[in-house]
Motif scaffolding. Structure first.
Motif, PDB file in Angstrom:
ATOM      1  N   THR A  33       0.894  -1.279   0.092  1.00  0.00           N
ATOM      2  CA  THR A  33       0.016   0.165  -0.008  1.00  0.00           C
ATOM      3  C   THR A  33       0.968   1.340  -0.154  1.00  0.00           C
ATOM      4  OG1 THR A  33       0.029   0.328   2.150  1.00  0.00           O
ATOM      5  CG2 THR A  33      -1.524  -1.261   1.206  1.00  0.00           C
ATOM      6  N   SER A  34       0.169   2.362   0.010  1.00  0.00           N
ATOM      7  CA  SER A  34       0.964   3.536   0.065  1.00  0.00           C
ATOM      8  C   SER A  34       2.060   3.705   1.121  1.00  0.00           C
ATOM      9  CB  SER A  34       0.361   4.768  -0.344  1.00  0.00           C
ATOM     10  OG  SER A  34      -1.033   4.570  -0.390  1.00  0.00           O
TER      11      SER A  34
ATOM     12  N   GLY B  46      10.631  -3.138 -12.728  1.00  0.00           N
ATOM     13  CA  GLY B  46       9.632  -4.293 -12.299  1.00  0.00           C
ATOM     14  C   GLY B  46       8.427  -3.799 -11.064  1.00  0.00           C
ATOM     15  N   ILE B  47       9.017  -3.021 -10.293  1.00  0.00           N
ATOM     16  CA  ILE B  47       8.149  -2.468  -9.301  1.00  0.00           C
ATOM     17  C   ILE B  47       7.652  -1.139  -9.550  1.00  0.00           C
ATOM     18  CG2 ILE B  47      10.079  -1.352  -7.975  1.00  0.00           C
ATOM     19  CD1 ILE B  47       8.348  -1.909  -5.329  1.00  0.00           C
ATOM     20  N   MET B  48       8.276  -0.103 -10.277  1.00  0.00           N
ATOM     21  CA  MET B  48       7.651   1.232 -10.548  1.00  0.00           C
ATOM     22  C   MET B  48       6.521   1.101 -11.450  1.00  0.00           C
ATOM     23  SD  MET B  48       9.987   4.326 -12.070  1.00  0.00           S
ATOM     24  CE  MET B  48       9.903   3.870 -13.742  1.00  0.00           C
ATOM     25  N   VAL B  49       6.581   0.322 -12.646  1.00  0.00           N
ATOM     26  CA  VAL B  49       5.443   0.024 -13.555  1.00  0.00           C
ATOM     27  C   VAL B  49       4.144  -0.310 -12.991  1.00  0.00           C
ATOM     28  CG1 VAL B  49       4.610  -1.146 -15.545  1.00  0.00           C
ATOM     29  CG2 VAL B  49       6.868  -0.307 -15.602  1.00  0.00           C
ATOM     30  N   PRO B  50       3.942  -1.464 -12.153  1.00  0.00           N
ATOM     31  CA  PRO B  50       2.913  -1.924 -11.696  1.00  0.00           C
ATOM     32  C   PRO B  50       2.293  -0.956 -10.702  1.00  0.00           C
ATOM     33  CG  PRO B  50       4.336  -3.516 -10.970  1.00  0.00           C
ATOM     34  CD  PRO B  50       5.105  -2.440 -11.955  1.00  0.00           C
ATOM     35  N   VAL B  51       3.161  -0.245  -9.852  1.00  0.00           N
ATOM     36  CA  VAL B  51       2.745   0.532  -8.594  1.00  0.00           C
ATOM     37  C   VAL B  51       2.279   1.913  -9.302  1.00  0.00           C
ATOM     38  CG1 VAL B  51       3.664   2.139  -6.885  1.00  0.00           C
ATOM     39  CG2 VAL B  51       4.290  -0.283  -6.944  1.00  0.00           C
TER      40      VAL B  51
ATOM     41  N   ARG C 172      -1.827   3.211  -9.391  1.00  0.00           N
ATOM     42  CA  ARG C 172      -2.159   4.754  -8.785  1.00  0.00           C
ATOM     43  C   ARG C 172      -3.230   5.302  -9.927  1.00  0.00           C
ATOM     44  NH1 ARG C 172       1.861   6.874  -4.999  1.00  0.00           N
ATOM     45  NH2 ARG C 172       2.023   4.873  -3.542  1.00  0.00           N
ATOM     46  N   LEU C 173      -2.833   4.817 -11.100  1.00  0.00           N
ATOM     47  CA  LEU C 173      -3.559   5.512 -12.226  1.00  0.00           C
ATOM     48  C   LEU C 173      -4.976   4.835 -12.522  1.00  0.00           C
ATOM     49  CD1 LEU C 173      -0.781   5.666 -14.817  1.00  0.00           C
ATOM     50  CD2 LEU C 173      -1.949   7.668 -13.269  1.00  0.00           C
ATOM     51  N   ARG C 174      -5.291   3.694 -11.632  1.00  0.00           N
ATOM     52  CA  ARG C 174      -6.389   2.872 -11.557  1.00  0.00           C
ATOM     53  C   ARG C 174      -6.415   2.056 -12.720  1.00  0.00           C
ATOM     54  NH1 ARG C 174      -9.420   3.470  -7.282  1.00  0.00           N
ATOM     55  NH2 ARG C 174      -8.893   4.757  -5.844  1.00  0.00           N
TER      56      ARG C 174
END
Lengths: 474, 474
Positions: B371-372, B429-434, B438-440
């Motif tokens: 989560t955030s 690998g972590i930045m793209v899905p996170v 966030r962009l729903r």
């Protein structure tokens, strides 16, 4: 819980309930500002504020809060929350986080907390302890609880025996509804979490099940044997938890009797203990296929690195194997470097197509949709899909390459290689997991290596081999 | 069900029960010889034998049998089984298979079958029909059932409103246990599948829940308001089914009240309707990441091919992009073809590492573990893992290459490229899905394209670029 109600519908001022709702976002996650507020209070030594904030939370949310804190903050947080970190919270905690917390507790405290839980939750806490800690905790427990847990520990991990509760309601066939109700009312020590009553023979073999709603809706004089359902799903005590979960799901069970090899009723599994297993077993395929193990973000760093690296090193071996195929064609590449530019397209697209088939096959196997009865049909299905997609992609890339580089032969070679590699991807993508399943190896764990090796090797070999065969040059 | 019992424990001769058990294998799948036996009987026109064989099966197994048959065998099978293919079987069937069966039935028959089901199951059957078929079926239904289904259809697909049953037990706060039991006994038309009783205010707002076990264990004179649990989880009627499933799982719910925006109790969701959603939502990530859509093996061929091909064409674009990076270095490759041999190792290993991080991140997001509140920490965790694995793999391949090709500079270049690409893989690998979350945007649907593009492009660029920069040659 995220929403509460008061008896009074007309109460419109903001209440404690609404304040509480603000703690969670719309997807039942603790809001980051709330988490920060609690942790700030702990840092400032204001344990009382931290406790006041956390007190209204459900145990599952207290567990989330502890998991969301950094590892070095957790000890302080748990100390500040003190008795709010109770047995229920412990049962909800991620196993890696719990292991560290529990290892810092006195065995007597662990025994006390475990004693407040159902057998299955207590076992989950105790099974992860080191052997000597485990013995110390068991020694400190009440004899009854201790016996229940020691018995559960005799069953293999991840089997029904570990999941089951021993507290259940079993009644003889000759009782009537009134007797069942009177028995339930008169025994204060009975478990409270049960949804069905099991009817047993004198030898304690389950002969039927009766939903509580059926009991409540029947007159007192009704014989329980007349309203029980005789067809019931019996779970063997040694059954793997994944099969237990599939059975609960398939037959929409809320609870089920667990029997020992002689058919005696020894425990009960309820659906609330199963949902997280369903979630975990269904979600682990993507992690296993990628070689990320169980992918638990709370696992300590060293074992995580070791597990992922093991997988990467195996894949390095297959990458070298694929590269050695390219090695055979160095003179062709030196003479016509465009081959090196285009070859990753063929191998990569085969890898993508193979991964699609692999993912579908692994899920269909895991959900029992792909069985020996329809394997041949599914092979045919994947072959047709691979042929259709291979032809489409081959024509697309072939025309593009022929046009762009003014080299029709190069276009034909890459088109043919693309079709061949897509067919290889489709066939290997279903053959590998089906074969591993037959060999009783988890297809999700090892399939990907075989499939990408096949698509890499065949991608390079078909493209460069064809190019060499037709004597392509710039 | 897979196992039955008789009242008599001593009955040791093989019984119908044991014969039935032989129909299933140890993992609750229909045995292929049994499936073949039924289908052979149908082929030979011996409907009676087919019915005799199938009659003891649970509806879920009858549904499995129909799914396991080839598409062209199903009509004959269903005709032979006749009334054994009842409403329950229809509810258990895969939606693609059911759609075809239902489209061949008269609207009156569909209406009759739907009328026998709970609202949620009836809705699941009717929502997939063409609009005119849907109208015809609804016209043929009882007014009560029709109203319930029409109301459910006003809620969006995959929301609580579609999942809920309207048949539930709601009692006023001033009743006592005796009154509740008398009410349940006196109303023959009440639903049978309920595990909790909802306590409501005069305005029909839920104010508490009472487990049936609590009612059964309390004396008749106890006020229901005194034993009900006031903290309860209320499901808004518009809540997405994935969030409903997570909530059931988090709070270990067996049933929950569904409320409309004004807070009125409008329905109930039970856990047995949730387990397959948990399974489906958890299992779909591996399919979505691979671009296989929902990966249903019963989906007709044409849409399956279209969906997979769409994904492959998008990936073809990214593969061409990566190939164009290689294109910049054609003269280096022509001069030193070994670069072309080694470059797929760097890009491929980056892809593998990126997929690991991606899988872990997507699952952690889906289960609300990431989560955030802990995103920054998880970035740090993945960076450390990427650094450790990149260094290990870089040193391994670097030494190997330097030794094998007697070229220390080539070894250093590939080691450096491997480290760089592993770091890129971990970060992306972590930045793209996170970011997508966030962009729903569902991170499982679109992440893989970005991650493999990044690892391919950076793999080729770092290796070939470094090689060009240091002026490597054979």
């Amino acid at each position: 819980m995220s929403e509460r109600n008061t008896l009074d519908d007309e109460l419109l001022e903001p209440t404690a309930d609404e304040a509480e709702r603000d703690v969670m976002d719309s997807e039942d996650r603790l809001r980051p500002d709330f988490v920060a507020e609690v942790l700030d209070a702990v840092h400032e030594g204001d344990a009382e504020t931290a406790r006041t904030l956390v007190e209204p939370l459900h145990p599952a949310d207290v567990a989330d809060l502890i998991e969301l804190a950094r590892a070095d903050e957790r000890e302080g947080l748990v100390a500040a929350l003190a008795e709010l970190v109770d047995a229920e919270v412990l049962a909800e905690l991620n196993e890696h986080v719990r292991e560290i917390l529990v290892s810092e507790m006195a065995p007597e405290r662990v025994a006390e907390l475990a004693g407040e839980l159902d057998t299955d939750d207590a076992v989950a806490i105790i099974e992860d302890l080191e052997e000597d800690e485990q013995r110390a905790v068991l020694r400190a427990m009440e004899p009854d609880d201790r016996a229940a847990i020691e018995e559960a520990l005799t069953y293999a991990e991840e089997t029904a025996g570990r999941l089951m509760q021993r507290d259940l309601i079993a009644v003889p066939t000759h009782w009537n509804v009134g007797q069942v109700i009177d028995y339930l009312r008169s025994e204060p020590d009975l478990a409270d979490d049960f949804w069905e009553v099991f009817v047993v023979s004198p030898a304690h073999h389950p002969v039927g099940t009766c939903k509580l709603s059926t009991i409540l809706r029947s007159p007192r004089a009704t014989r329980i044997a007349d309203i029980m359902v005789e067809e019931q799903t019996l779970i063997p005590v040694g059954m793997d938890q994944e099969d237990v979960a599939l059975r609960f799901q398939k037959y929409a069970l809320v609870s089920a009797a667990v029997v020992d090899p002689s058919g005696r009723l020894v425990g009960m599994i309820t659906v609330d203990d199963i949902v997280h297993i369903i979630q975990q077993e269904a979600g682990e395929d993507v992690l296993l296929l990628s070689g990320a193990g169980d992918g638990d973000i709370n696992e300590p760093l060293a074992p995580t690195i070791r597990r992922r690296l093991t997988w990467l090193v195996i894949n390095l071996g297959t990458a070298i194997l694929a590269a050695s195929v390219v090695g055979f064609f160095q003179s062709e590449i030196a003479a016509f470097a465009l081959l090196a530019v285009l070859m990753p397209i063929v191998s990569g697209m085969g890898g993508n197509a193979g991964t699609q088939t692999l993912a579908v096959t692994v899920r269909a196997l895991a959900t029992n949709q792909l069985t020996s009865s329809n394997t041949v049909r599914m092979f045919g299905r994947e072959f047709k899909i691979a042929l259709a997609n291979g032809l489409s992609l081959g024509v697309l890339i072939g025309c593009g390459v022929a046009f762009l580089f003014h080299n029709p032969m190069l276009g034909m070679v890459i088109a043919a290689a693309m079709i061949i590699n897509n067919l290889v991807a489709g066939i290997v993508g279903i053959m590998v997991p089906v074969t591993l399943e037959r060999l009783r190896i988890d297809p999700a764990v090892s399939s990907a290596v075989f499939v990408t090796t096949a698509t890499d090797v065949m991608g390079f070999f078909s493209f460069l081999g064809l190019a060499a065969a037709v004597g392509l040059h710039g």
